[in-house]
Motif scaffolding. Structure first.
Motif, mmCIF file in Angstrom:
data_model
loop_
_atom_site.group_PDB
_atom_site.id
_atom_site.type_symbol
_atom_site.label_atom_id
_atom_site.label_comp_id
_atom_site.label_asym_id
_atom_site.label_seq_id
_atom_site.Cartn_x
_atom_site.Cartn_y
_atom_site.Cartn_z
ATOM 1 N N ALA A 1 0.828 -1.214 0.000
ATOM 2 C CA ALA A 1 0.000 0.000 0.000
ATOM 3 C C ALA A 1 0.861 1.262 0.000
ATOM 4 C CB ALA A 1 -0.927 -0.011 1.217
ATOM 5 N N ILE A 2 1.924 1.242 0.789
ATOM 6 C CA ILE A 2 2.784 2.425 0.881
ATOM 7 C C ILE A 2 3.512 2.667 -0.439
ATOM 8 C CG2 ILE A 2 4.844 3.376 2.010
ATOM 9 C CD1 ILE A 2 3.798 1.976 4.613
ATOM 10 N N MET A 3 4.025 1.586 -1.047
ATOM 11 C CA MET A 3 4.701 1.766 -2.337
ATOM 12 C C MET A 3 3.703 2.211 -3.403
ATOM 13 S SD MET A 3 7.270 1.964 -4.220
ATOM 14 C CE MET A 3 8.661 1.423 -3.241
ATOM 15 N N GLU A 4 2.524 1.642 -3.372
ATOM 16 C CA GLU A 4 1.487 2.035 -4.325
ATOM 17 C C GLU A 4 1.190 3.534 -4.165
ATOM 18 O OE1 GLU A 4 -1.844 -0.558 -3.946
ATOM 19 O OE2 GLU A 4 -2.848 0.195 -5.755
ATOM 20 N N ILE B 1 1.220 10.312 4.215
ATOM 21 C CA ILE B 1 1.059 8.914 3.830
ATOM 22 C C ILE B 1 0.163 8.202 4.838
ATOM 23 C CG2 ILE B 1 2.274 6.729 3.455
ATOM 24 C CD1 ILE B 1 4.761 8.419 2.732
ATOM 25 N N PHE B 2 0.467 8.427 6.101
ATOM 26 C CA PHE B 2 -0.284 7.771 7.182
ATOM 27 C C PHE B 2 -1.762 8.149 7.142
ATOM 28 C CE2 PHE B 2 -1.922 8.101 11.558
ATOM 29 C CZ PHE B 2 -1.941 6.747 11.868
ATOM 30 N N GLU B 3 -2.043 9.441 7.031
ATOM 31 C CA GLU B 3 -3.431 9.908 7.027
ATOM 32 C C GLU B 3 -4.207 9.296 5.869
ATOM 33 O OE1 GLU B 3 -4.869 11.511 9.317
ATOM 34 O OE2 GLU B 3 -3.136 12.199 10.489
ATOM 35 N N ILE C 1 -6.779 1.328 5.500
ATOM 36 C CA ILE C 1 -6.184 0.383 6.455
ATOM 37 C C ILE C 1 -6.235 1.028 7.830
ATOM 38 C CG2 ILE C 1 -4.168 -1.062 6.940
ATOM 39 C CD1 ILE C 1 -3.149 -0.431 4.113
ATOM 40 N N PRO C 2 -7.392 0.929 8.494
ATOM 41 C CA PRO C 2 -7.575 1.652 9.757
ATOM 42 C C PRO C 2 -6.585 1.233 10.839
ATOM 43 C CG PRO C 2 -9.655 0.764 8.931
ATOM 44 C CD PRO C 2 -8.573 0.132 8.125
ATOM 45 N N SER C 3 -6.100 0.005 10.748
ATOM 46 C CA SER C 3 -5.186 -0.478 11.789
ATOM 47 C C SER C 3 -3.758 0.024 11.589
ATOM 48 C CB SER C 3 -5.180 -2.008 11.800
ATOM 49 O OG SER C 3 -4.528 -2.488 10.634
ATOM 50 N N LEU C 4 -3.519 0.675 10.451
ATOM 51 C CA LEU C 4 -2.153 1.106 10.124
ATOM 52 C C LEU C 4 -1.538 1.965 11.229
ATOM 53 C CD1 LEU C 4 0.047 1.148 7.879
ATOM 54 C CD2 LEU C 4 -0.945 3.318 7.127
ATOM 55 N N SER C 5 -0.280 1.706 11.487
ATOM 56 C CA SER C 5 0.437 2.474 12.507
ATOM 57 C C SER C 5 1.477 3.366 11.848
ATOM 58 C CB SER C 5 1.117 1.507 13.464
ATOM 59 O OG SER C 5 2.219 2.117 14.075
ATOM 60 N N THR D 1 4.276 3.986 13.026
ATOM 61 C CA THR D 1 5.557 3.279 13.160
ATOM 62 C C THR D 1 5.831 2.434 11.929
ATOM 63 O OG1 THR D 1 5.261 3.162 15.553
ATOM 64 C CG2 THR D 1 6.855 1.652 14.583
ATOM 65 N N THR D 2 4.801 1.762 11.438
ATOM 66 C CA THR D 2 4.970 0.934 10.252
ATOM 67 C C THR D 2 5.340 1.780 9.048
ATOM 68 O OG1 THR D 2 3.433 -0.704 11.090
ATOM 69 C CG2 THR D 2 3.790 -0.688 8.709
ATOM 70 N N VAL D 3 4.741 2.960 8.944
ATOM 71 C CA VAL D 3 5.100 3.852 7.838
ATOM 72 C C VAL D 3 6.579 4.224 7.935
ATOM 73 C CG1 VAL D 3 4.600 6.026 6.672
ATOM 74 C CG2 VAL D 3 2.739 4.731 7.727
ATOM 75 N N TYR D 4 7.016 4.586 9.130
ATOM 76 C CA TYR D 4 8.441 4.893 9.318
ATOM 77 C C TYR D 4 9.311 3.693 8.983
ATOM 78 C CZ TYR D 4 8.027 9.515 11.460
ATOM 79 O OH TYR D 4 7.807 10.844 11.675
ATOM 80 N N ASN D 5 8.971 2.540 9.560
ATOM 81 C CA ASN D 5 9.768 1.323 9.313
ATOM 82 C C ASN D 5 9.868 1.035 7.825
ATOM 83 O OD1 ASN D 5 10.172 0.818 12.010
ATOM 84 N ND2 ASN D 5 8.474 -0.631 12.188
ATOM 85 N N THR D 6 8.739 1.113 7.150
ATOM 86 C CA THR D 6 8.693 0.751 5.737
ATOM 87 C C THR D 6 9.507 1.712 4.886
ATOM 88 O OG1 THR D 6 6.508 -0.188 6.093
ATOM 89 C CG2 THR D 6 7.124 0.324 3.821
#
Lengths: 147, 147
Positions: A26-29, A43-45, A51-55, A57-62
DNA sequence: GTGCTTGCAAATCGTTTGCAATAGC
DNA sequence: GCTATTGCAAACGATTTGCAAGCAC
């Protein structure tokens, strides 16, 4: 359409030895569809809607993962936030100090050669960024700013 | 010696319509003597020895003031901290991702002309920074890093 | 089931802001 | 004396960290 694009992205990530999780795809898309040099927050917003569960932190990690693998650029032109760019080809950036917009500056063949001449030095260069700041065309013509 | 240098700095600031307070003179003196692109913290720590009452807020205020007046550059190459440079002449920077050191890259006449070619675009450019990242000469030769 | 990935909550830390005390022309 | 400057303390906000739960091969 959307489905085949997603499959392509899964393959793209796999080719770069990145396990294609739902979030990563999703993030790459998003990055490929939005070449606006988004911040982590943007990106997160946006992705949180689907993906309501998205964190965050995951955006940063990815994004850290993507940039370690060289498929995403981390732009440091904006002192307020990191910006991310999936266009890893040679180009410059322009940050408007009035509206905050970050524009791509694509280079002519001549300019790319000029930049080539500038990317040689005694150190081992892994990444080069050419950053301009000032007042963008729109802000100048619309005179939205005062001197 | 030190005294006449201080007087010169006072004049220099006054010429730029900046009231030469003790703190401002000390900060400019530090920047001119330490061309190492210091962070706010480094400037603050060093000057606190001589000026114990110095506040980090003043360092921020002063550096913001200096850059508004164009006598200091704010470098955004390092995502961890802002860096400051009193050398406003045309040159590039290199950030070593191993040791964190920020090096100046001085340009040949040819390279300056090349950069000139790259600083023309549809927007009004007020500042241009050419930023390289990678592994510096010292870290490469001393093999202080692992792949 | 083992290891990678995610997501929450808290911590960290650079930078900014509000405001009262102070200094310099 | 008046205004610009300073410095404290608190706020802010982006990013990182620790860790337990979940997921995928």
């Amino acid at each position: 359409m959307a489905e085949s694009r997603e499959i392509n992205i899964r393959e793209f990530l796999a080719n770069h030895h990145i396990r294609p999780s739902q979030q990563r795809v999703a993030i790459m898309e998003y990055l490929l569809a939005n070449k606006t040099h988004p911040t982590v927050d943007q990106i997160f917003e946006q992705l949180s809607v689907d993906i309501p569960s998205l964190s965050k932190t995951t955006v940063y990690n990815t994004l850290t993962l993507f940039s370690r693998h060289g498929i995403t650029l981390v732009l440091t032109i904006d002192p307020r936030n990191l910006r991310f760019d999936s266009d890893t080809s040679t180009h410059a950036h322009f940050l408007c100090e009035v509206c905050g917009e970050l524009h791509d500056i694509f280079l002519s063949k001549e300019q790319k050669e000029a930049l080539q001449l500038l990317t040689r030095c005694e150190h081992q260069i892994l990444d080069t960024q050419l950053n301009h700041k000032g007042v963008c065309k729109e802000c100048r013509t619309h005179a939205r700013y005062q001197v």
